[in-house]
Each structure stands twice: as C-alpha cells, then as structure tokens.
Design a protein around this motif. Structure first.
Motif, short mmCIF file in Angstrom:
data_model
loop_
_atom_site.label_atom_id
_atom_site.label_comp_id
_atom_site.label_asym_id
_atom_site.label_seq_id
_atom_site.Cartn_x
_atom_site.Cartn_y
_atom_site.Cartn_z
N MET A 87 58.96 54.57 27.13
CA MET A 87 57.82 55.47 27.10
C MET A 87 58.31 56.91 27.17
N PRO A 88 57.64 57.80 26.45
CA PRO A 88 58.05 59.21 26.45
C PRO A 88 57.68 59.92 27.75
N THR A 89 58.43 60.98 28.03
CA THR A 89 58.17 61.84 29.18
C THR A 89 57.56 63.13 28.68
N TYR A 90 56.42 63.51 29.24
CA TYR A 90 55.72 64.73 28.84
C TYR A 90 55.80 65.75 29.96
N ASP A 135 49.03 77.46 38.29
CA ASP A 135 49.86 78.43 38.99
C ASP A 135 51.19 78.70 38.29
N GLY A 136 51.44 78.03 37.15
CA GLY A 136 52.65 78.27 36.37
C GLY A 136 53.77 77.28 36.62
N SER A 137 53.66 76.47 37.65
CA SER A 137 54.71 75.48 37.91
C SER A 137 54.57 74.31 36.92
N THR A 138 55.66 73.61 36.71
CA THR A 138 55.65 72.51 35.76
C THR A 138 56.06 71.21 36.43
N PHE A 139 55.69 70.09 35.79
CA PHE A 139 56.11 68.77 36.24
C PHE A 139 56.13 67.84 35.04
N GLU A 140 56.83 66.72 35.19
CA GLU A 140 56.95 65.75 34.11
C GLU A 140 56.28 64.45 34.49
N VAL A 141 55.70 63.78 33.48
CA VAL A 141 55.03 62.50 33.68
C VAL A 141 55.43 61.58 32.53
N THR A 142 55.76 60.34 32.85
CA THR A 142 56.04 59.34 31.83
C THR A 142 54.73 58.67 31.47
N GLN A 143 54.36 58.77 30.18
CA GLN A 143 53.10 58.21 29.71
C GLN A 143 53.33 57.47 28.39
N GLY A 144 52.44 56.56 28.09
CA GLY A 144 52.47 55.91 26.79
C GLY A 144 52.03 56.88 25.71
N ILE A 145 52.46 56.63 24.48
CA ILE A 145 52.12 57.52 23.37
C ILE A 145 50.61 57.58 23.14
N ASP A 176 48.28 57.16 25.42
CA ASP A 176 47.53 57.61 26.60
C ASP A 176 46.98 59.01 26.37
N ASP A 177 45.79 59.26 26.92
CA ASP A 177 45.21 60.60 26.84
C ASP A 177 46.02 61.56 27.72
N PRO A 178 46.11 62.83 27.29
CA PRO A 178 46.83 63.81 28.12
C PRO A 178 46.11 64.02 29.45
N LEU A 179 46.89 64.35 30.47
CA LEU A 179 46.30 64.62 31.79
C LEU A 179 45.49 65.91 31.73
N GLU A 180 44.41 65.95 32.52
CA GLU A 180 43.60 67.16 32.64
C GLU A 180 43.81 67.83 33.99
N LYS A 181 44.21 67.02 34.99
CA LYS A 181 44.45 67.54 36.33
C LYS A 181 45.75 66.98 36.86
N CYS A 182 46.43 67.80 37.68
CA CYS A 182 47.68 67.38 38.30
C CYS A 182 47.38 66.27 39.31
N PRO A 183 48.12 65.17 39.26
CA PRO A 183 47.87 64.08 40.21
C PRO A 183 48.23 64.45 41.65
N GLU A 184 49.08 65.48 41.85
CA GLU A 184 49.50 65.88 43.19
C GLU A 184 48.61 66.96 43.79
N THR A 185 48.27 68.00 42.99
CA THR A 185 47.55 69.15 43.53
C THR A 185 46.10 69.23 43.08
N GLY A 186 45.76 68.54 42.01
CA GLY A 186 44.40 68.59 41.49
C GLY A 186 44.12 69.80 40.61
N GLN A 187 45.13 70.65 40.35
CA GLN A 187 44.96 71.82 39.49
C GLN A 187 44.81 71.38 38.03
N LYS A 188 44.14 72.22 37.25
CA LYS A 188 44.06 71.96 35.82
C LYS A 188 45.45 72.10 35.21
N VAL A 189 45.75 71.26 34.21
CA VAL A 189 47.07 71.30 33.58
C VAL A 189 46.94 71.30 32.06
N LYS A 190 48.01 71.77 31.40
CA LYS A 190 48.12 71.74 29.96
C LYS A 190 49.46 71.10 29.61
#
Length: 84
Positions: free
Chosen positions: A1-4, A10-20, A22-36
């Motif tokens: 599975m690819p890593t996105y 707040d400008g910080s980044t993180f990586e998540v392994t998701q299936g191709i 899968d819908d992109p995340l809208e919120k950070c699973p740790e902080t709840g902030q909106k993500v792109k």
C-alpha cells in the motif's frame, strides 16, 4: 500500500499508509486539525543486483549523439581545418 503525506493547518506534516482507492483524509487522526494531501515527487527507483551491465549507463566523455568528446569545440575544430 502507498504512503501518503498530509499537511496539517499548523504546517506540520505526517504520513499515512492508505489503499489507492481509499478517500483522502480530511482531518488528522491525532489532532483533529484539517489536513491536505501533499503531492510529492516519489521515492525514486534504485536498481541493484545482477542483470545490469556497464552499457546500461552513459559513458563518460560522450556527447548526447554518442560521439566521443575530446574537449575541442566546433569553432576550434573549424579553425584548425581552415589553417591546415
């Protein structure tokens, strides 16, 4: 599975392994902030092992047309032939 890679509000980044598919995340699973999702260049490919030969790589001293370069430019070559 690819890593996105995702970027939080707040400008910080993180990586998540998701299936191709899968819908992109809208919120950070740790902080709840909106993500792109961040578009990255990828990891590049490294070939190692048997099956690769010296002819698979560009030789030093060759031009893009495959002729050997002796360091003289075209104008120098023309000057030498006209004076001979």
């Amino acid at each position: 599975m690819p890593t996105y890679e995702y970027k939080r509000e707040d400008g910080s980044t993180f990586e998540v392994t998701q299936g191709i598919n899968d819908d992109p995340l809208e919120k950070c699973p740790e902080t709840g902030q909106k993500v792109k999702r961040v578009i990255t260049g990828g990891g590049g490919v490294v070939y190692k092992g048997d099956g690769f030969y010296i002819t698979d790589y560009k030789r030093k001293g060759e031009n893009s047309n495959g002729s050997a370069s002796n360091g003289a430019t075209k104008s120098e070559s023309k000057a030498e032939t006209s004076t001979s």
